[in-house]
Design a protein around this motif. Sequence first.
Motif, short mmCIF file in Angstrom:
data_model
loop_
_atom_site.label_atom_id
_atom_site.label_comp_id
_atom_site.label_asym_id
_atom_site.label_seq_id
_atom_site.Cartn_x
_atom_site.Cartn_y
_atom_site.Cartn_z
N GLU A 197 -1.94 5.11 2.47
CA GLU A 197 -2.28 4.33 3.66
C GLU A 197 -3.16 5.42 4.91
O GLU A 197 -3.24 5.16 5.51
CB GLU A 197 -1.09 4.05 4.01
CG GLU A 197 -1.25 3.54 5.38
CD GLU A 197 0.06 2.50 6.17
OE1 GLU A 197 0.66 1.31 5.95
OE2 GLU A 197 1.58 3.50 7.17
N ALA A 198 -1.58 6.27 4.31
CA ALA A 198 -2.62 7.44 5.76
C ALA A 198 -3.18 8.19 5.48
O ALA A 198 -3.87 8.77 6.54
CB ALA A 198 -0.97 8.60 6.02
N ARG B 118 -3.47 7.87 11.41
CA ARG B 118 -4.35 8.37 11.35
C ARG B 118 -5.16 8.70 10.76
O ARG B 118 -5.52 8.75 10.06
CB ARG B 118 -2.95 8.89 10.19
CG ARG B 118 -1.84 9.32 9.92
CD ARG B 118 -1.50 10.88 11.52
NE ARG B 118 0.50 10.93 10.66
CZ ARG B 118 0.58 12.04 12.14
NH1 ARG B 118 -0.46 12.87 13.25
NH2 ARG B 118 1.79 12.36 12.13
N SER B 119 -5.72 8.80 11.95
CA SER B 119 -7.60 8.88 11.49
C SER B 119 -8.21 9.57 12.88
O SER B 119 -8.04 10.33 13.74
CB SER B 119 -8.33 6.75 11.47
OG SER B 119 -8.07 6.86 13.39
N GLY B 120 -9.58 9.88 12.17
CA GLY B 120 -10.50 10.71 13.19
C GLY B 120 -9.86 12.54 13.48
O GLY B 120 -9.07 12.61 12.88
N GLY C 86 -4.12 -1.96 4.69
CA GLY C 86 -5.64 -1.73 3.60
C GLY C 86 -5.80 -2.27 2.50
O GLY C 86 -6.92 -2.84 1.68
N ALA D 228 -10.55 4.03 8.37
CA ALA D 228 -9.46 5.17 7.73
C ALA D 228 -8.51 3.76 8.34
O ALA D 228 -8.54 2.56 8.43
CB ALA D 228 -9.52 6.42 8.15
N GLU D 229 -6.95 4.56 8.28
CA GLU D 229 -6.31 3.49 9.23
C GLU D 229 -5.67 3.67 10.59
O GLU D 229 -5.90 5.85 10.44
CB GLU D 229 -5.05 3.64 8.15
CG GLU D 229 -3.78 2.13 8.09
CD GLU D 229 -2.81 1.98 9.05
OE1 GLU D 229 -2.35 1.46 9.52
OE2 GLU D 229 -2.89 3.71 9.98
N PRO E 27 -6.87 9.61 6.42
CA PRO E 27 -8.23 10.09 6.91
C PRO E 27 -9.12 9.37 6.60
O PRO E 27 -10.50 9.57 6.52
CB PRO E 27 -7.79 11.00 8.04
CG PRO E 27 -7.63 12.02 7.74
CD PRO E 27 -6.24 11.36 6.40
N ARG F 95 -9.51 0.71 7.37
CA ARG F 95 -10.35 0.74 6.32
C ARG F 95 -11.36 -0.40 5.91
O ARG F 95 -11.97 -0.97 4.72
CB ARG F 95 -9.57 0.11 4.48
CG ARG F 95 -7.79 1.41 4.43
CD ARG F 95 -8.70 2.76 3.92
NE ARG F 95 -7.36 3.29 4.38
CZ ARG F 95 -7.58 4.93 4.91
NH1 ARG F 95 -8.41 5.02 4.14
NH2 ARG F 95 -6.55 5.01 4.46
N GLU G 34 0.70 -1.11 -0.06
CA GLU G 34 0.57 -0.31 0.10
C GLU G 34 0.25 1.17 0.39
O GLU G 34 1.85 1.38 0.70
CB GLU G 34 -1.07 -0.58 1.35
CG GLU G 34 -1.95 1.18 1.64
CD GLU G 34 -2.28 1.07 2.49
OE1 GLU G 34 -2.13 -0.23 3.55
OE2 GLU G 34 -4.24 1.56 2.70
#
Lengths: 108, 600
Positions: free
Chosen positions: A23-24, B64-66, B6, B60-61, A26, B168, A18
């Motif tokens: 990947e990063a 880094r999410s939300g 993902g 997400a991943e 959001p 994901r 990936e």
Amino acid sequence: MPPRVNLHKCNGCAGLPESRCEEACPGDLMAVDEGTGKAFCRNTRDCWDCMSCTKACPAAAIETRIPYQLGYHKASLRPIMGKDRIIWKCVDINGQETSYEYRNRLKR
Amino acid sequence: MSNRPGGRRAKAMPKTLAEVRVEVVDCDLLIIGGGNAGCFVAVEAAKLNPGLKVVIMEKAEIMRSGACSAGMDAINTYIPEGKTPEDLVRWSRDQVGGGPLREDLALSNARELNESVDDLERWGLPILRDEDGKIHYRGKWDISIHGEQLKPIMAEKAIESGAEVYNRVAGTGLLMDAGPNGPRCVGAFGLHVRSGVFYVFRAKATVVSTGGAGTLYKSYTADSTDSGAQIWMCPYCVGSGYAMGFRQGAELSSLEQRWVATRTKDYCGPVDTISVGYKAPIINCKGEKVMSRYAHLGGDAAPRYIRANAPMEEWLAGRGPCYCDTRNMAPDKVQAMMTDYLNERPSFVLFLASRGQDVTKEPIEIYGSDPYILGGHTMGGFWVDLERMTTVPGLFAAGETAGGNPNKFVGGCAAEGKLAARGAIAYMKSAGSLPGPADPVFAAQVEAEKTRVFAPLLRGADYDGVTPREMKERLQRLMDEYAGGTSQFYRTNEERLDYALRHIAVLQDQFRYLKAADLHELMEAGETMDRVDVAEAVVHHLKARKETRWAGWQTRSDYPERDDTNFDCFVETRRDPETGVVTAFTRPYEQLVPGERLKA
Ligand SMILES: Cc1cc2nc3c(=O)[nH]c(=O)nc-3n(C[C@H](O)[C@H](O)[C@H](O)COP(=O)(O)OP(=O)(O)OC[C@H]3O[C@@H](n4cnc5c(N)ncnc54)[C@H](O)[C@@H]3O)c2cc1C
Ligand code: SF4
Ligand code: SF4
């Protein structure tokens, strides 16, 4: 806020399962085009300008830009990620440069 | 323990329902949303019982999410020496104008708070300290951090704790079972947005921690710009957690108390950082200090909704624009402020650079944000008991998703993650067995949800229908203009709300025209349906509170006064899972922490 991919620098993270930018993100906005092998943002209008993709790119191929309707041409902000520190280099529309450096992890 | 990548986007997409790959995953505890609260659920669950199989379904991943994707510059609540959890609850109550609020939840959260923040520091988060080694307070309750890495730090701990992270995978709906006390939640469904696999997670207990709901309302920066998602809240938290529970009959609380904040103009950037952290006063175009107009309500220390609404009132009265006056800041303070921004909203520094703005010469302009539903800021979210269980047995909520208890922010969402983990694990012991794939009710649910989720993709590329974006933007305009958005200075009335409901019903009927060209758009189709369903609840809440209690957060032009006789209570909604009919009702407020409440 659209990320801009420098097509000369981006190698599509070839060999990785990936790419780092996809990947990063959001918002699932980054992807690599199977034809060109280069990254693109599938919908710049949906971008939160969080700069996660910009931080993650190992080739420093991504730049975050403020859309012209909101900010003028052309300023830049570049993160350089260290092990437990981060350096930011900012250039404003008048060419004024500022840099910032601080610790972002206590230990690693 | 593993963090499942993902992967790259799949080239081939299913053309028929039969081609959709279904995977069933069993676990003890399912966490929907691996954000701030979700990561703490996982860590706490492993601490209580390392043998549990914990799964995180993350859209997400997880790194880094939300809300914390870009980082943070402060932890807004940390109880200082000499103060008690009761003091924090009293302050929180003042911020919401004396309530009502769930003091039982607020107290239990406050008791867990400092330990949770200490966890973060132990895990590697730089918390700023003064020369004497004591934690640096930015305001009364908030402490400064260099939190650029906050999200990766929490995510690493969740993974280390042994949780299996499915990145994901966007949650779409709940898996239900007939329980002894009515229907109970036994897991959830999810769409893998890269591979197109349809997941069925079976779990003894489920915690929903999908954050709040941004993007229900139009942001003013969305007009004629390339910035449709330039908002304060994470635009990828669209309220799916609320929608999933609401569709199955879980009760929602206090959605009418929306979160609206003063933010920087033209770029929704932080203002508390400047006004609280650097004591830069808020002024109007005449140079008058805006908060002095509110001296009788506390001035600079007035309740949060008053501070949020004040600059907009200036605009309305013809005294805009308003500013955060940074012109007296010393250079070292400016450097520190920019560093704060870089930790939290880095592109705001880029925005200032793209305006060529020197903040010591030109003050920072401010304006009101679009409204959000955020149970970690204000109170909109699921009605939960002390164990953080919603009114649907087996379904727990934490962080922005749980209602009734405002001013949680980073530390409080973390603390609530722990509380929900404890509640969920205690519940599991008596949960009984789970329905198996052989169970016809189970099979029928899987088929129904798969059909609903994949329909927009299977309608085909040439289908003459509606894109998820079109429907999202239709909803956002509707909410902005009729349900009290920024363009209306947050005001609404009965007739506008009825108008909104009529059009929401049309949108719901038109779900059957949604189409998606790829898996990302398929995720968007699900998000848009979730937004519409949550918006319906929001409008019912706004309709039911026939008074104005928190101007800006909740303003009824037709009922401009506070009405303590009828509305010093919670407004609730429930949607009948069979008929889809939404009903609103109230629940009483209970004061637990002594003190005068309704001062303002
Ligand atoms: C820009 C910004 C700055 C802030 N600054 C501060 C600050 O300085 N100090 C402070 O204390 N607080 C601050 N806050 C508030 C704080 O960040 C939040 O209150 C808190 O982090 C929310 O935690 P949460 O776990 O409820 O939600 P999040 O951390 O947002 O987690 C939600 C998670 O759910 C996932 N998700 C969403 N939908 C689905 C789905 N359908 N299926 C699966 N997963 C899903 C998301 O990807 C995300 O990982 C700030 C918030 C923002 C947006
Ligand atoms: S991370 Fe950088 S190099 Fe890799 S695909 Fe993205 S832009 Fe290209
Ligand atoms: S800036 Fe953030 S939201 Fe925008 S494309 Fe990059 S990672 Fe995604």
